[in-house]
Design an enzyme around this catalytic site. Structure first.
Site, PDB file in Angstrom:
ATOM      1  N   ASP A   1     -50.075  22.381  32.823  1.00  0.00           N
ATOM      2  CA  ASP A   1     -51.219  22.736  31.985  1.00  0.00           C
ATOM      3  C   ASP A   1     -52.470  21.963  32.379  1.00  0.00           C
ATOM      4  O   ASP A   1     -52.432  21.045  33.189  1.00  0.00           O
ATOM      5  CB  ASP A   1     -50.895  22.499  30.505  1.00  0.00           C
ATOM      6  CG  ASP A   1     -50.109  21.207  30.264  1.00  0.00           C
ATOM      7  OD1 ASP A   1     -50.271  20.254  31.045  1.00  0.00           O
ATOM      8  OD2 ASP A   1     -49.331  21.160  29.291  1.00  0.00           O
TER       9      ASP A   1
ATOM     10  N   ASP B   1     -43.090  18.013  17.724  1.00  0.00           N
ATOM     11  CA  ASP B   1     -42.671  19.225  17.013  1.00  0.00           C
ATOM     12  C   ASP B   1     -41.816  20.145  17.879  1.00  0.00           C
ATOM     13  O   ASP B   1     -41.514  21.270  17.502  1.00  0.00           O
ATOM     14  CB  ASP B   1     -43.879  19.989  16.470  1.00  0.00           C
ATOM     15  CG  ASP B   1     -44.880  20.360  17.564  1.00  0.00           C
ATOM     16  OD1 ASP B   1     -44.585  20.125  18.757  1.00  0.00           O
ATOM     17  OD2 ASP B   1     -45.965  20.875  17.238  1.00  0.00           O
TER      18      ASP B   1
ATOM     19  N   HIS C   1     -42.558  21.260  21.057  1.00  0.00           N
ATOM     20  CA  HIS C   1     -43.246  22.204  21.945  1.00  0.00           C
ATOM     21  C   HIS C   1     -43.202  21.697  23.386  1.00  0.00           C
ATOM     22  O   HIS C   1     -43.095  20.499  23.636  1.00  0.00           O
ATOM     23  CB  HIS C   1     -44.694  22.454  21.499  1.00  0.00           C
ATOM     24  CG  HIS C   1     -45.648  21.328  21.788  1.00  0.00           C
ATOM     25  ND1 HIS C   1     -46.052  20.412  20.828  1.00  0.00           N
ATOM     26  CD2 HIS C   1     -46.298  20.976  22.926  1.00  0.00           C
ATOM     27  CE1 HIS C   1     -46.902  19.562  21.365  1.00  0.00           C
ATOM     28  NE2 HIS C   1     -47.063  19.872  22.642  1.00  0.00           N
TER      29      HIS C   1
ATOM     30  N   GLU D   1     -47.355  25.774  21.702  1.00  0.00           N
ATOM     31  CA  GLU D   1     -47.193  25.245  20.364  1.00  0.00           C
ATOM     32  C   GLU D   1     -46.121  26.036  19.600  1.00  0.00           C
ATOM     33  O   GLU D   1     -45.703  27.119  20.037  1.00  0.00           O
ATOM     34  CB  GLU D   1     -48.534  25.327  19.621  1.00  0.00           C
ATOM     35  CG  GLU D   1     -49.688  24.632  20.334  1.00  0.00           C
ATOM     36  CD  GLU D   1     -49.726  23.132  20.113  1.00  0.00           C
ATOM     37  OE1 GLU D   1     -48.669  22.532  19.828  1.00  0.00           O
ATOM     38  OE2 GLU D   1     -50.821  22.545  20.228  1.00  0.00           O
TER      39      GLU D   1
END
Length: 261
Positions: free
Chosen positions: A70, A139, A141, A146
């Site tokens: 990314d 979380d 991801h 996400e």
């Protein structure tokens, strides 16, 4: 799915680096070995170990092509918080990889969608990724996929959640307003198309993510859970990340993979 549990972050990083180096050294095809790479704090130890191995002559990156996961939208690569800068500062500047073999999404591209499509096509031109190294958010991801990102998603533009902006603000003077609100990211499907996927998950803060990935169902609420469906998925973790696993789960993986070195 394999879960390799090591005593601490240093042991986890050493195991991961050795696994990657072995995969590169065992690659006998004429085409380059294609390696997917993440940024973030989790892989830094692995990168340090790989640098040491490269300098010691134990692994070479001359026939390795890399694709990073990314990049922030709107940050030039010279910005000290761009992922281009991070990768060169923490890894590429210290190994023998040819500059032309490094691939990182361009967050300054005029046409972001076209840039993402170009990236997918370039990965395909090499015959896909042999090993994709990744990490996890608290979380669950992966990359900037996400929670509730499609598990079949491809490389694209991602809006970042408030939680991610807050977590990443530690790199931007602790000000979430300074963190770019969008990023370019490979998709969950892009990662899972790789021949092998290896996640590094460390620390107590990631314990719930690890539990959801290993013991929960496959769900777009926890995008790393897609690893359950991968034919060659591996998680390397430390003891601190195992804090929310059931005792029997922990004992099973410690026993069955006790000889993994």
């Amino acid at each position: 799915m394999k879960l390799i549990i090591k005593n601490d972050y240093n042991e986890m990083s050493a195991w991961t680096a050795n696994h990657i180096a072995t995969a590169i050294n065992n690659h006998k095809e004429a085409r380059p070995f294609v390696l997917g790479l993440p940024t973030g704090s989790s892989p830094i130890g692995t990168y340090k170990k790989l640098i040491e191995m490269n300098k010691a002559g134990l692994v070479s990156f001359k026939n390795v092509v890399t694709f990073n996961m990314d990049e922030y939208v709107g940050l030039p690569r010279e910005h000290d918080q761009s992922y281009w800068y991070f990768m060169h500062d923490n890894f590429f500047n210290h190994i023998d990889i040819p500059a032309e073999n490094i691939n990182i999404l361009n967050g300054m591209a005029e046409d972001l969608e076209a840039e993402c499509q170009r990236y997918e096509e370039k990965i395909a031109s090499y015959g896909g990724i042999d090993l994709f190294l990744g990490g996890s958010g608290v979380d669950g991801h992966i990359a900037f996929n996400e929670p509730y990102t499609s598990l079949s998603s491809r490389t694209g533009v991602r809006a970042l959640t408030e939680d991610t902006l807050i977590v990443n603000s530690r790199f931007f003077d602790n000000d979430p307003n300074k963190v770019p609100k969008t990023a370019l990211s490979v998709g969950v499907g892009t990662v899972c198309d790789s021949k092998q996927v290896l996640l590094v998950i460390n620390g107590h803060a990631k314990a719930r993510a690890l539990r959801n990935c290993v013991e929960g169902g496959v769900s777009h609420a926890c995008t790393i859970s897609a690893l359950q469906m991968h034919p060659d998925g591996i998680i390397a973790c430390d003891e601190a990340a195992c804090g929310e696993l059931m005792v029997d789960t922990y004992k099973y993986f410690k026993e069955i993979y006790k000889d993994e070195i």
